[in-house]
Design a protein around this motif. Sequence first.
Motif, PDB file in Angstrom:
ATOM      1  N   LEU A  31     -26.735 -17.207  25.611  1.00  0.00           N
ATOM      2  CA  LEU A  31     -27.715 -17.151  24.534  1.00  0.00           C
ATOM      3  C   LEU A  31     -28.637 -15.958  24.764  1.00  0.00           C
ATOM      4  CD1 LEU A  31     -28.896 -20.889  24.285  1.00  0.00           C
ATOM      5  CD2 LEU A  31     -27.312 -19.716  22.746  1.00  0.00           C
ATOM      6  N   THR A  32     -29.164 -15.443  23.671  1.00  0.00           N
ATOM      7  CA  THR A  32     -30.193 -14.413  23.779  1.00  0.00           C
ATOM      8  C   THR A  32     -31.514 -15.078  24.145  1.00  0.00           C
ATOM      9  OG1 THR A  32     -30.829 -14.606  21.466  1.00  0.00           O
ATOM     10  CG2 THR A  32     -29.056 -13.042  21.994  1.00  0.00           C
ATOM     11  N   GLY A  33     -32.482 -14.279  24.536  1.00  0.00           N
ATOM     12  CA  GLY A  33     -33.794 -14.826  24.837  1.00  0.00           C
ATOM     13  C   GLY A  33     -34.415 -15.511  23.631  1.00  0.00           C
ATOM     14  N   TYR A  34     -34.216 -14.897  22.454  1.00  0.00           N
ATOM     15  CA  TYR A  34     -34.754 -15.493  21.232  1.00  0.00           C
ATOM     16  C   TYR A  34     -34.148 -16.876  21.006  1.00  0.00           C
ATOM     17  CZ  TYR A  34     -35.388 -16.365  16.239  1.00  0.00           C
ATOM     18  OH  TYR A  34     -35.688 -16.947  15.029  1.00  0.00           O
ATOM     19  N   ALA A  35     -32.840 -17.010  21.216  1.00  0.00           N
ATOM     20  CA  ALA A  35     -32.161 -18.291  20.986  1.00  0.00           C
ATOM     21  C   ALA A  35     -32.611 -19.338  22.012  1.00  0.00           C
ATOM     22  CB  ALA A  35     -30.645 -18.097  21.055  1.00  0.00           C
ATOM     23  N   VAL A  36     -32.809 -18.901  23.264  1.00  0.00           N
ATOM     24  CA  VAL A  36     -33.279 -19.841  24.283  1.00  0.00           C
ATOM     25  C   VAL A  36     -34.655 -20.388  23.894  1.00  0.00           C
ATOM     26  CG1 VAL A  36     -33.949 -20.138  26.696  1.00  0.00           C
ATOM     27  CG2 VAL A  36     -31.955 -18.740  26.131  1.00  0.00           C
ATOM     28  N   GLU A  49     -40.596 -13.871  30.384  1.00  0.00           N
ATOM     29  CA  GLU A  49     -41.190 -14.078  31.707  1.00  0.00           C
ATOM     30  C   GLU A  49     -40.471 -15.216  32.432  1.00  0.00           C
ATOM     31  OE1 GLU A  49     -45.386 -15.821  33.503  1.00  0.00           O
ATOM     32  OE2 GLU A  49     -45.414 -14.770  31.570  1.00  0.00           O
ATOM     33  N   VAL A  50     -40.183 -16.289  31.692  1.00  0.00           N
ATOM     34  CA  VAL A  50     -39.482 -17.442  32.260  1.00  0.00           C
ATOM     35  C   VAL A  50     -38.059 -17.068  32.656  1.00  0.00           C
ATOM     36  CG1 VAL A  50     -38.529 -19.721  31.700  1.00  0.00           C
ATOM     37  CG2 VAL A  50     -40.882 -19.139  31.048  1.00  0.00           C
ATOM     38  N   LEU A  51     -37.350 -16.353  31.756  1.00  0.00           N
ATOM     39  CA  LEU A  51     -35.969 -15.961  32.040  1.00  0.00           C
ATOM     40  C   LEU A  51     -35.896 -14.976  33.202  1.00  0.00           C
ATOM     41  CD1 LEU A  51     -34.662 -15.606  28.371  1.00  0.00           C
ATOM     42  CD2 LEU A  51     -34.076 -17.411  30.007  1.00  0.00           C
ATOM     43  N   ASP A  52     -36.853 -14.083  33.301  1.00  0.00           N
ATOM     44  CA  ASP A  52     -36.883 -13.148  34.443  1.00  0.00           C
ATOM     45  C   ASP A  52     -37.062 -13.910  35.749  1.00  0.00           C
ATOM     46  OD1 ASP A  52     -36.529 -10.954  32.851  1.00  0.00           O
ATOM     47  OD2 ASP A  52     -38.651 -10.363  32.810  1.00  0.00           O
ATOM     48  N   SER A  53     -37.937 -14.923  35.758  1.00  0.00           N
ATOM     49  CA  SER A  53     -38.172 -15.724  36.959  1.00  0.00           C
ATOM     50  C   SER A  53     -36.895 -16.458  37.380  1.00  0.00           C
ATOM     51  CB  SER A  53     -39.294 -16.730  36.703  1.00  0.00           C
ATOM     52  OG  SER A  53     -39.460 -17.593  37.803  1.00  0.00           O
ATOM     53  N   LEU A  54     -36.199 -17.038  36.405  1.00  0.00           N
ATOM     54  CA  LEU A  54     -34.949 -17.745  36.705  1.00  0.00           C
ATOM     55  C   LEU A  54     -33.879 -16.788  37.200  1.00  0.00           C
ATOM     56  CD1 LEU A  54     -34.835 -20.164  33.623  1.00  0.00           C
ATOM     57  CD2 LEU A  54     -35.184 -20.816  36.014  1.00  0.00           C
ATOM     58  N   THR A  55     -33.844 -15.582  36.648  1.00  0.00           N
ATOM     59  CA  THR A  55     -32.856 -14.577  37.060  1.00  0.00           C
ATOM     60  C   THR A  55     -33.118 -14.114  38.482  1.00  0.00           C
ATOM     61  OG1 THR A  55     -32.654 -13.810  34.764  1.00  0.00           O
ATOM     62  CG2 THR A  55     -31.843 -12.346  36.506  1.00  0.00           C
ATOM     63  N   ILE A  56     -34.361 -13.812  38.791  1.00  0.00           N
ATOM     64  CA  ILE A  56     -34.722 -13.357  40.140  1.00  0.00           C
ATOM     65  C   ILE A  56     -34.390 -14.428  41.174  1.00  0.00           C
ATOM     66  CG2 ILE A  56     -36.687 -12.780  41.625  1.00  0.00           C
ATOM     67  CD1 ILE A  56     -37.964 -11.448  39.134  1.00  0.00           C
ATOM     68  N   ARG A  57     -34.590 -15.675  40.815  1.00  0.00           N
ATOM     69  CA  ARG A  57     -34.333 -16.779  41.743  1.00  0.00           C
ATOM     70  C   ARG A  57     -32.844 -17.099  41.846  1.00  0.00           C
ATOM     71  NH1 ARG A  57     -38.279 -20.970  40.093  1.00  0.00           N
ATOM     72  NH2 ARG A  57     -36.572 -21.967  38.982  1.00  0.00           N
ATOM     73  N   GLY A  58     -32.050 -16.561  40.947  1.00  0.00           N
ATOM     74  CA  GLY A  58     -30.610 -16.795  40.990  1.00  0.00           C
ATOM     75  C   GLY A  58     -30.159 -18.039  40.274  1.00  0.00           C
ATOM     76  N   ASP A  59     -31.017 -18.608  39.419  1.00  0.00           N
ATOM     77  CA  ASP A  59     -30.651 -19.825  38.700  1.00  0.00           C
ATOM     78  C   ASP A  59     -29.882 -19.535  37.414  1.00  0.00           C
ATOM     79  OD1 ASP A  59     -31.940 -21.270  40.661  1.00  0.00           O
ATOM     80  OD2 ASP A  59     -33.840 -21.351  39.574  1.00  0.00           O
ATOM     81  N   LEU A  61     -27.833 -16.089  35.084  1.00  0.00           N
ATOM     82  CA  LEU A  61     -27.291 -14.729  35.126  1.00  0.00           C
ATOM     83  C   LEU A  61     -27.566 -14.052  33.795  1.00  0.00           C
ATOM     84  CD1 LEU A  61     -23.823 -15.580  36.729  1.00  0.00           C
ATOM     85  CD2 LEU A  61     -25.903 -14.830  37.913  1.00  0.00           C
ATOM     86  N   VAL A  62     -27.714 -12.711  33.804  1.00  0.00           N
ATOM     87  CA  VAL A  62     -27.999 -11.975  32.593  1.00  0.00           C
ATOM     88  C   VAL A  62     -26.981 -10.846  32.433  1.00  0.00           C
ATOM     89  CG1 VAL A  62     -29.669 -10.504  33.809  1.00  0.00           C
ATOM     90  CG2 VAL A  62     -29.751 -10.660  31.301  1.00  0.00           C
ATOM     91  N   SER A  63     -26.512 -10.644  31.215  1.00  0.00           N
ATOM     92  CA  SER A  63     -25.632  -9.515  30.919  1.00  0.00           C
ATOM     93  C   SER A  63     -26.474  -8.444  30.240  1.00  0.00           C
ATOM     94  CB  SER A  63     -24.490  -9.941  30.000  1.00  0.00           C
ATOM     95  OG  SER A  63     -24.983 -10.385  28.757  1.00  0.00           O
ATOM     96  N   PRO A  64     -26.628  -7.286  30.883  1.00  0.00           N
ATOM     97  CA  PRO A  64     -27.497  -6.245  30.312  1.00  0.00           C
ATOM     98  C   PRO A  64     -26.900  -5.670  29.036  1.00  0.00           C
ATOM     99  CG  PRO A  64     -26.303  -5.401  32.200  1.00  0.00           C
ATOM    100  CD  PRO A  64     -25.977  -6.863  32.126  1.00  0.00           C
ATOM    101  N   GLY A  65     -27.742  -5.095  28.227  1.00  0.00           N
ATOM    102  CA  GLY A  65     -27.291  -4.473  26.977  1.00  0.00           C
ATOM    103  C   GLY A  65     -28.474  -4.350  26.048  1.00  0.00           C
ATOM    104  N   ASN A  66     -28.162  -3.895  24.837  1.00  0.00           N
ATOM    105  CA  ASN A  66     -29.234  -3.770  23.851  1.00  0.00           C
ATOM    106  C   ASN A  66     -29.909  -5.111  23.588  1.00  0.00           C
ATOM    107  OD1 ASN A  66     -28.781  -1.041  23.552  1.00  0.00           O
ATOM    108  ND2 ASN A  66     -27.278  -1.320  21.898  1.00  0.00           N
ATOM    109  N   THR A  67     -29.095  -6.195  23.594  1.00  0.00           N
ATOM    110  CA  THR A  67     -29.630  -7.555  23.436  1.00  0.00           C
ATOM    111  C   THR A  67     -29.100  -8.392  24.597  1.00  0.00           C
ATOM    112  OG1 THR A  67     -29.568  -7.313  21.025  1.00  0.00           O
ATOM    113  CG2 THR A  67     -29.846  -9.547  21.915  1.00  0.00           C
ATOM    114  N   PRO A  68     -29.853  -8.474  25.691  1.00  0.00           N
ATOM    115  CA  PRO A  68     -29.374  -9.219  26.860  1.00  0.00           C
ATOM    116  C   PRO A  68     -29.061 -10.667  26.505  1.00  0.00           C
ATOM    117  CG  PRO A  68     -31.332  -7.944  27.385  1.00  0.00           C
ATOM    118  CD  PRO A  68     -31.178  -7.903  25.897  1.00  0.00           C
ATOM    119  N   GLN A  69     -28.015 -11.181  27.150  1.00  0.00           N
ATOM    120  CA  GLN A  69     -27.651 -12.582  26.975  1.00  0.00           C
ATOM    121  C   GLN A  69     -27.689 -13.274  28.341  1.00  0.00           C
ATOM    122  OE1 GLN A  69     -24.009 -13.069  24.776  1.00  0.00           O
ATOM    123  NE2 GLN A  69     -25.094 -12.735  22.843  1.00  0.00           N
ATOM    124  N   TYR A  70     -27.953 -14.573  28.301  1.00  0.00           N
ATOM    125  CA  TYR A  70     -28.184 -15.321  29.534  1.00  0.00           C
ATOM    126  C   TYR A  70     -27.221 -16.500  29.628  1.00  0.00           C
ATOM    127  CZ  TYR A  70     -32.527 -12.648  29.369  1.00  0.00           C
ATOM    128  OH  TYR A  70     -33.445 -11.632  29.290  1.00  0.00           O
TER     129      TYR A  70
END
Length: 275
Positions: A31-36, A49-59, A61-70
């Motif tokens: 899902l995109t951040g907007y959808a989450v 901010e929440v998604l970045d915290s979860l990503t840093i902690r390894g909970d 994963l994010v696919s980089p791009g123009n519209t990142p998905q999680y």
Amino acid sequence: MKENILDTLKNLNFTEYEAKAYLTLLEASPLTGYAVAKNSGVPRSKIYEVLDSLTIRGDILVSPGNTPQYTPVPAKELIKNRRMKADEHFEQAEILLEKFEHSANDRENIWNITGRSEILDKVKACIISAKNRILLEIWKEDFKELEPELKQAAIRGVSVTIIAYGEIISDFANVYLHDMSDEITEEYGGRWLVISGDDSEVVAGIVSLGKDSRAAWTMHVGLVMPITEVMIHDLYLMEIMKKHREILEESFGKNLINLRHKFAIHPDYKKHYVK
């Protein structure tokens, strides 16, 4: 059901927003951040901010791009990672705190313990650390709470000897039944507990007053030695009574009651330690 899962995630150190975002990604991803934000109820101003915290902690994963998905790390993997991290923290704490062990094993201090459950916890720790011998003076009302730890000690090869007030039946300990348990409880105004572990530490105190129960724990030889020896002399007397009860009771009364009266200082023959 969902609230229970959110509470469980909070117990794993998720914030409420992190728990909602992670659970939303478990239900549907990527899902995109907007959808989450839309699906979870996390404010859009907070979602990245929440998604970045979860990503840093390894909970997640994010696919980089123009519209990142999680996408989330699978639940089993998340729990495995949390368990491994907790084990690492415990191991690190054990190593770092070991240097302070001397303060806990200070042989010159006497430590007060208040509260029945707190006293029993310390007694259990004493039982668990014993390697050679446990001497325990205890009432039947309190024995069951310590029986599992005592049995495990006996399985380890520790000699367990119990001076029992009231009938205690055990297949792993040497049990000596003390006379007049009910009368002694009345005489002293409560039940006490005394344990000596390996002749090197003792816990002794009143355990029948609930939260007001009071005891002391020490490794001070000036107290460990006499308390341990008093227990051993109780065992001497009980062995002597077993062999020569009739003669001794003829001289000192049933259960040696005349001796108890002789050395009492109050007219009612009670002890009055508990005020």
